[in-house]
Design an enzyme around this catalytic site. Structure first.
Site, mmCIF file in Angstrom:
data_model
loop_
_atom_site.group_PDB
_atom_site.id
_atom_site.type_symbol
_atom_site.label_atom_id
_atom_site.label_comp_id
_atom_site.label_asym_id
_atom_site.label_seq_id
_atom_site.Cartn_x
_atom_site.Cartn_y
_atom_site.Cartn_z
ATOM 1 N N HIS A 271 66.797 -14.984 -0.855
ATOM 2 C CA HIS A 271 66.545 -16.244 -0.134
ATOM 3 C C HIS A 271 67.873 -16.906 0.262
ATOM 4 O O HIS A 271 67.922 -18.108 0.491
ATOM 5 C CB HIS A 271 65.699 -17.215 -0.963
ATOM 6 C CG HIS A 271 64.527 -16.572 -1.616
ATOM 7 N ND1 HIS A 271 63.341 -16.362 -0.973
ATOM 8 C CD2 HIS A 271 64.378 -16.057 -2.876
ATOM 9 C CE1 HIS A 271 62.493 -15.758 -1.792
ATOM 10 N NE2 HIS A 271 63.102 -15.558 -2.948
ATOM 11 N N SER B 10 88.891 -18.616 18.635
ATOM 12 C CA SER B 10 88.294 -19.763 19.325
ATOM 13 C C SER B 10 89.337 -20.362 20.257
ATOM 14 O O SER B 10 90.515 -20.457 19.916
ATOM 15 C CB SER B 10 87.835 -20.817 18.314
ATOM 16 O OG SER B 10 87.545 -22.044 18.963
#
Length: 500
Positions: free
Chosen positions: A175, A305
């Site tokens: 999870h 970036s």
């Protein structure tokens, strides 16, 4: 040369153009699958040159087989066809197709133009699907032959990675929440298991491909039975001979005008399944990159970036995920196409298949090349992994602490309550104060746990929490992975460099 590795650099595959041609090219849409990403061999496999030279070879195979079975075809006619097999006037073919609105007949006329002696026997007895469908099957087969060694190399690189890190403990996640420990190598084996399944599926799909052969307009071989004056045995021999010349062991015994479009489903479903595997692997790599535990290769001058110079984005894994989604989505096309074919055939399959078949193989080719590049340069940061383990391990060790206390004479229920209270206090420090997990320090300060203080280091050794993970890795690689790669040993030394 033997003993040397080969490095493939995947660069843009468009031809060199003049300035005027280049300017014109940039006014048209170009599929990034070819112009930006695809390998030269896969781009060629679905090219017009491969397609139409294959048509000509199929016409040559047909003529040779018909001649050998007694039809009045001369050696001179076959020699003339063979001498022009690769010399295609694409401009003439395009002009013929504009006039005739029929691609196969346009190329029959173009071939006949340069083979005037052979013109009367080109395409003799055949239907358009003789060249169209058989060429598609050849391209599918050859496409698998390009993909399988690439997939084998990805598996090989990942197997080496799994072996190297077979016993390096790391946090497991369920999870996406910290769970019991596994190892870096064992996690890689989960990826490998899916890739190995894909390998077997692709090999099976490739080996199941048959040739359409010479079946005539509705699959009954009536035209060939007429050519051979009712001699059924000669028609069967013709089918077998052409099938063998094309490099297939078997032809489909029954077809309509086309081979069953469920064959396309079989091929593309296995490619889509590979896409799902690659998406899962690369998603895991992206998640681990966020944790700074694992990174894909990052070039010295690469920019992560335009705005944030510190970033190291997992752009290769992201590209794989992006293209894998496209590959999975293409699966809908052959399912829809096969379901709506009417009786012996309809032509509403054609335009769709011109796109879906090549794009599936091109996309699979790209993601495998990119994934090989990733797996050849995966970087692991053991110290970061160790820090994450230290942060979570005290909670995971509570059961071990309880068992040690019971062995030292303590009461299981009393110990459980002590640990529960201390764990909640430590959790509050982590979650509410942003502090480190100090459960171990709390245990050490509590007189109740004095009998086992000398055992705490051993109880908190991460390698005591990984179970049989290293042994599982060793056995899995030995029994299931390495044997799968044996047929591709000669092709393992190819390395991948990506330009983009």
């Amino acid at each position: 040369r033997e003993g040397e590795s080969t490095v493939f650099s995947f660069r843009r595959t468009q031809p060199v153009l003049s300035n005027m041609e280049a300017a014109d090219e940039f006014t048209k849409y170009r599929s990034p699958l070819v112009s930006r990403y695809a390998s030269k061999e896969m781009a060629f496999n679905f090219s017009d040159r491969k397609k139409f030279t294959t048509w000509r070879r199929l016409w040559i195979y047909l003529a040779k087989a018909e001649k050998s079975l007694g039809l009045p075809i001369t050696d001179a006619q076959i020699l003339e066809m063979e001498s022009h097999a690769d010399n295609i006037d694409f401009a003439m073919a395009a002009e013929e197709e504009r006039k005739l609105r029929h691609d196969v007949m346009a190329h029959v006329h173009t071939f006949a133009h340069c083979c005037p002696t052979a013109a009367p026997i080109i395409h003799l007895g055949a239907t358009s699907c003789y060249v169209g469908d058989n060429t598609d099957l050849i391209m599918l087969r050859d496409g698998f032959d390009i993909l399988l060694p690439k997939l084998a190399r990805v598996i090989d690189r990942l197997a080496n990675f799994a072996e190297k890190y077979a016993d390096l403990p790391t946090l497991g996640f369920t999870h996406y929440q910290p769970a019991q420990l596994t190892t870096v190598g064992k996690r890689a084996c989960l990826w490998l298991q899916d890739l190995a399944m894909d390998m077997r599926n692709l090999q099976r799909a490739r080996d199941d491909l048959r040739f359409r052969g010479v079946k005539g307009t509705t699959g009954t071989q009536a035209s060939f039975l007429q050519l051979f004056q009712g001699e059924h045995e000669k028609v069967e021999q013709l089918d077998n001979m052409v099938t063998e010349m094309a490099g297939f062991k078997k032809a489909y015994l029954v077809t309509g005008q086309t081979y069953s479009r469920k064959v396309d489903i079989d091929c593309l479903s296995n490619l889509a399944s590979l896409g799902a595997t690659v998406h899962k692997i690369c998603t895991d790599i992206r998640l681990l990159a966020n944790l700074k535990e694992i990174e894909e290769p990052f070039e010295k001058e690469q920019i992560g970036s335009s705005a944030m110079p510190y970033k190291r984005n997992p752009m290769r894994a992201e590209r794989c995920c992006s293209l894998a989604r496209h590959l999975v989505a293409l699966m809908a096309d052959p399912l829809q196409t096969a379901s709506v074919q009417w009786l012996e055939r309809t032509l509403d399959d054609s335009a769709n298949r011109r796109i879906s078949l090549p794009e599936s193989f091109l996309t699979a080719d790209i993601i495998l090349s990119t994934l090989q590049n990733i797996t050849e340069g995966l970087v692991v940061y053991p110290k970061v992994i160790e820090r994450h383990i230290r942060h979570e391990l005290p909670f995971m060790a509570t059961e071990n602490i309880i068992m040690a206390m019971v062995k030292a004479g303590g009461n299981r229920q009393d110990c459980h309550e002590k640990i529960r209270v201390l764990s909640q206090e430590a959790a509050a420090v982590v979650k509410q104060e942003g502090g480190d997990n100090d459960l171990l320090a709390r245990v050490q300060r509590d007189p109740y746990f004095a009998p086992i203080l000398g055992q705490l280091d051993a109880l908190l050794d991460p390698k005591t929490f990984i179970g049989r993970a290293p042994q599982q890795v060793t056995r899995f690689l030995s029994e299931e992975v390495r044997p799968l790669l044996e047929p591709y040993k000669a092709k393992m030394d190819v390395k991948i460099e990506l330009e983009l």
